[in-house]
Write an enzyme that holds these catalytic residues in place. Structure first.
Site, mmCIF file in Angstrom:
data_model
loop_
_atom_site.group_PDB
_atom_site.id
_atom_site.type_symbol
_atom_site.label_atom_id
_atom_site.label_comp_id
_atom_site.label_asym_id
_atom_site.label_seq_id
_atom_site.Cartn_x
_atom_site.Cartn_y
_atom_site.Cartn_z
ATOM 1 N N ASP A 443 49.093 133.682 113.556
ATOM 2 C CA ASP A 443 50.072 134.764 113.675
ATOM 3 C C ASP A 443 50.129 135.568 112.376
ATOM 4 O O ASP A 443 49.680 135.105 111.322
ATOM 5 C CB ASP A 443 51.445 134.118 113.962
ATOM 6 C CG ASP A 443 52.409 135.047 114.671
ATOM 7 O OD1 ASP A 443 52.144 136.261 114.725
ATOM 8 O OD2 ASP A 443 53.437 134.552 115.167
ATOM 9 N N ASP A 512 54.557 139.950 122.947
ATOM 10 C CA ASP A 512 55.726 139.064 123.082
ATOM 11 C C ASP A 512 56.543 139.454 124.308
ATOM 12 O O ASP A 512 57.451 138.728 124.708
ATOM 13 C CB ASP A 512 56.606 139.149 121.831
ATOM 14 C CG ASP A 512 56.072 138.254 120.716
ATOM 15 O OD1 ASP A 512 55.196 137.417 120.991
ATOM 16 O OD2 ASP A 512 56.531 138.401 119.570
HETATM 17 C C1 DGJ Z 1 55.445 136.085 116.922
HETATM 18 C C2 DGJ Z 1 54.584 135.669 118.069
HETATM 19 O O1 DGJ Z 1 54.160 136.781 118.791
HETATM 20 C C3 DGJ Z 1 55.335 134.700 118.955
HETATM 21 O O2 DGJ Z 1 54.571 134.345 120.065
HETATM 22 C C4 DGJ Z 1 55.719 133.488 118.155
HETATM 23 O O3 DGJ Z 1 54.581 132.778 117.787
HETATM 24 C C5 DGJ Z 1 56.521 133.900 116.935
HETATM 25 N N1 DGJ Z 1 55.855 134.926 116.174
HETATM 26 C C6 DGJ Z 1 56.793 132.715 116.040
HETATM 27 O O4 DGJ Z 1 57.449 133.060 114.883
#
Ligand code: DGJ
Length: 691
Positions: A443, A512
């Site tokens: 990430d 997300d």
């Molecule tokens: C952003 C990501 O897109 C999410 O899926 C998740 O992993 C969060 N970060 C965790 O902080």
């Protein structure tokens, strides 16, 4: 195929041809890009004379790689400042070379020891040509590259339409199309990390549809700051440049150093967007992705957030296995003092309160349930509260005498620093060596700011390029040691969807936003140039945390089954009825995923005037039709769908409205079938099997 005759060069794929020559001025002049002609001797450039003193020859010549110098005022692909202050390139053609289906055109400045090599790699079967440029400073003095693009393209048309995506967190991949007129369209990223806003690709056409019309397109293999410029000129053509964003970026080339630009894969389709998508799918299948089927994953991020404990994760693992998951991924919250966004990043040791006996008991549980284990990391970042920051405050990007701006309460590590690279590599190598880990979700949740990197000396502004190169190199090195590990590229959702990261990483976290309806829009746009197999899509709980929308579970599954399926629901709270349906849907996905992940993908939404979303997947003698109706409309009619991926002379069996039907491929392609869904959030998947 590469053909060369008397200074004329032709690059041919199965359907397309790209032609240029060295003209009477010694310029590399573009002549043609489009459907294959295969008659090089018919091409004859016309010597150009200035239209007026204000429209000089260099300005009006369609050059393959215009440089900054002489009477040129158009966008240049290369601008340098030589050691003596001269800011002008004057090149001559010195020859060509061919290596491994790659043509190299060699240019040299007539005075300074600067060489420019234009690379053209022909993917004949995939109908793509990959271009990049290498600039070498062969002199004894340093020079500065002020601007360098990977390539320039010429389309001999006006009034084209340009397509790209816009968006932001939670709303990535929003397709848009705009008319190209006089002036320039600039699409770019300046953040170093995330690309939620625009994507490094161009699509240009004139009234093309899914199945008709000429489409010219190119994707940049780069995940950092990019810029693309589309310009309709005064001379009846449209130009495109794409490459590294010159914004705040200068590259100092010391004596005997060279710089290789990221490459652009460009293609031409004479059968609309569908063919464009097919070209990229073929390339991905043959050169980027493996044939193995991607596992159904479970990830608890949306379900429990930072409340990650061994006990709870073990309970979730049991339930995930019950419904059919094959890979269990622990997301953010398992390390350091990570109970929220404000701490922990950089301290990559297992949190002992949450995992009193380390990660091993959870991994054992997951493995005992027959699943693979995956883990989340955000290696490029550090929280100021973390021990790593206290130990190495100088490891972040920063300028002396300036506050460092945090975002999501974190700073960006200076990935251009060798010590930081070693720290990140060793941390991940240890994780992968000490535990049985099959999947890394990588990430990156903030952009770069205050871009100071003293370690780079005069090349500090090259960090925009070097940061992402360091990420690529670390993952390449990890994968050469830990061969079967899959890497998911995530940056606050879909902030790292590009062709730079694809091939190094395996999966994209698409967004997300897991709302099944919003995802149809995102996925539809994503599918134009990116592979379905790399598109991670989760089924999550309702009301959706972002949209507050409640959508039936079946529709949520069907939407997520369009890509590589994942489950993000809180299984601890899921009803037995939903668990039962989830089990059925996951089993169904496993039956058909080879078609979804390895098949040819078609967008058929244009058949509907009633807001249906329709997609088809075809592989050998099997075919799938996905039909979604988000909302019933007044006077709602059935939709007639003509399938694309079937063989004319084969009969196919399929189940329509609980009735077994058998029709020829030709009938299904020309007459089609009528589908009538009623109600909101209705969906159906129909499978066609050759008899
Ligand atoms: C952003 C990501 O897109 C999410 O899926 C998740 O992993 C969060 N970060 C965790 O902080």
């Amino acid at each position: 195929m590469i053909k060369i005759e008397n200074g004329y060069f032709s690059l041919q794929t199965i359907i397309s041809e790209y032609v240029f020559c060295i003209d009477n001025e010694g310029l590399v002049r573009h002549l043609y890009w489009g459907k294959i002609i295969d008659c090089l001797r018919d091409f004859k450039f016309q010597p150009l004379t200035e239209i007026s003193t204000n429209d000089p020859v260099y300005e009006i010549t369609p050059e393959e790689y215009p440089v900054y110098g002489g009477l040129r005022y158009k966008e240049s692909c290369l601008k340098v400042t030589f050691a003596d202050g001269t800011r002008d390139i004057c090149y001559k053609y010195t020859g060509y070379d061919i290596k491994d289906s790659t043509l190299i055109i060699k240019l040299t400045d007539i005075y300074y020891n600067l060489s420019i090599e234009l690379y053209y790699k022909v993917y004949e079967n995939c109908d793509l040509i990959e271009r990049w440029t290498v600039v070498s400073n062969n002199s004894a003095d340093a020079l500065i590259i002020d601007e360098i693009y990977s390539a320039q393209y010429h389309l001999p048309y006006e009034n084209l339409r340009f397509s790209n995506t816009h968006g932001h967190w939670g709303a990535e991949q929003q397709a848009f199309t705009q008319n190209v007129s006089y002036g320039k369209i600039c699409f770019e990223n300046r953040r170093g990390i995330s690309g939620h806003n625009h994507n490094p690709y161009f699509i240009l056409e004139n009234n093309a549809t899914e199945t008709t019309g000429d489409v010219f397109f190119g994707v940049l293999k780069f995940s950092g700051n990019f810029r693309g410029i589309v310009e309709q000129t005064q001379y009846g053509e449209t130009l495109v440049q794409m490459g590294l964003n010159p914004y705040d970026c200068k590259i100092v080339l010391q004596a005997n150093e060279k710089f290789t630009t990221p490459s652009i894969l460009a293609g031409y389709s004479n059968l609309g967007f569908e063919e464009m998508t097919y070209i990229m799918q073929l390339y991905n299948q043959e050169h980027v992705l493996t044939q193995d089927l991607r596992p159904v994953l479970y990830n608890s991020w949306e379900a429990v957030g930072f409340d990650v404990t061994c006990d709870k994760q073990q309970q979730l693992a049991k339930l995930a296995q019950d419904i059919g998951a094959e890979l269990f991924v622990v997301d953010d919250g398992w390390f350091g003092n990570r109970n929220g966004i404000d701490n922990g990043l950089g301290d990559w040791y297992v949190n002992e309160t949450k995992f009193p006996n380390g990660l091993q008991p959870l991994i054992d549980t997951v493995k005992n349930y027959g699943m693979k284990f995956g883990i989340w990391v955000e290696p490029e970042m550090v929280n100021p509260q973390a021990q790593l920051y206290k130990d190495h405050p100088d490891w972040i990007y920063r300028f002396d005498n300036r506050e460092v701006t945090t975002s999501r309460e974190q700073c960006v590590l200076n990935m251009t620093n060798k010590e930081v690279q070693d720290f990140v590599y060793n941390m991940l190598d240890d994780l992968l060596s000490n535990y049985d880990i099959s999947y890394i979700k990588w990430d990156a949740n903030r952009p770069i700011s205050e871009p100071g990197a003293k370690n780079l000396g005069p090349n500090e502004q090259m960090l925009w390029y070097l940061h992402i190169e360091a990420v690529y190199n670390i993952v390449r090195k990890l994968k050469s040691k830990h061969k079967d590990v899959l890497f998911e590229a995530c940056a606050s959702g879909g902030g790292r969807i590009d062709y730079g990261i694809l091939g190094i990483f395996d999966d994209f976290w698409t967004s997300d936003n897991t709302d099944a309806y919003d995802r149809l829009i995102i996925q539809n746009s994503y599918s134009k140039l990116y592979p379905i197999k790399a598109m991670r899509a989760w089924v999550t709980d309702c009301p959706n945390f972002l949209t507050q929308r409640t959508i039936p579970l079946k529709f949520r599954f069907h939407s997520a089954m369009m890509g590589t399926l994942g489950i993000g629901s809180n299984l601890l709270k899921m009803s037995d009825e939903d668990k039962e349906l989830s089990t059925i849907m996951i089993a169904q996905y496993k039956e058909i995923r080879h078609i979804i992940q390895n098949g040819v993908f078609y967008r058929l939404t244009h058949y509907s005037t009633n807001d249906y979303y329709i997609f088809e997947y075809a592989l050998d003698k099997e075919d799938l039709l996905f039909v979604f109706l988000p909302q019933s409309k007044l006077g709602h009619r059935p939709v007639n769908i003509k399938l694309q991926g079937l063989d004319d002379d084969i009969y196919y069996e399929f189940n329509l409205n609980n009735q077994l039907e058998c029709k020829s491929g030709r009938y299904l392609k020309l007459k089609g079938i009528d589908i009538h869904l009623l109600g909101d959030y209705q969906s159906v998947i129909i499978k066609f099997d050759a008899k």
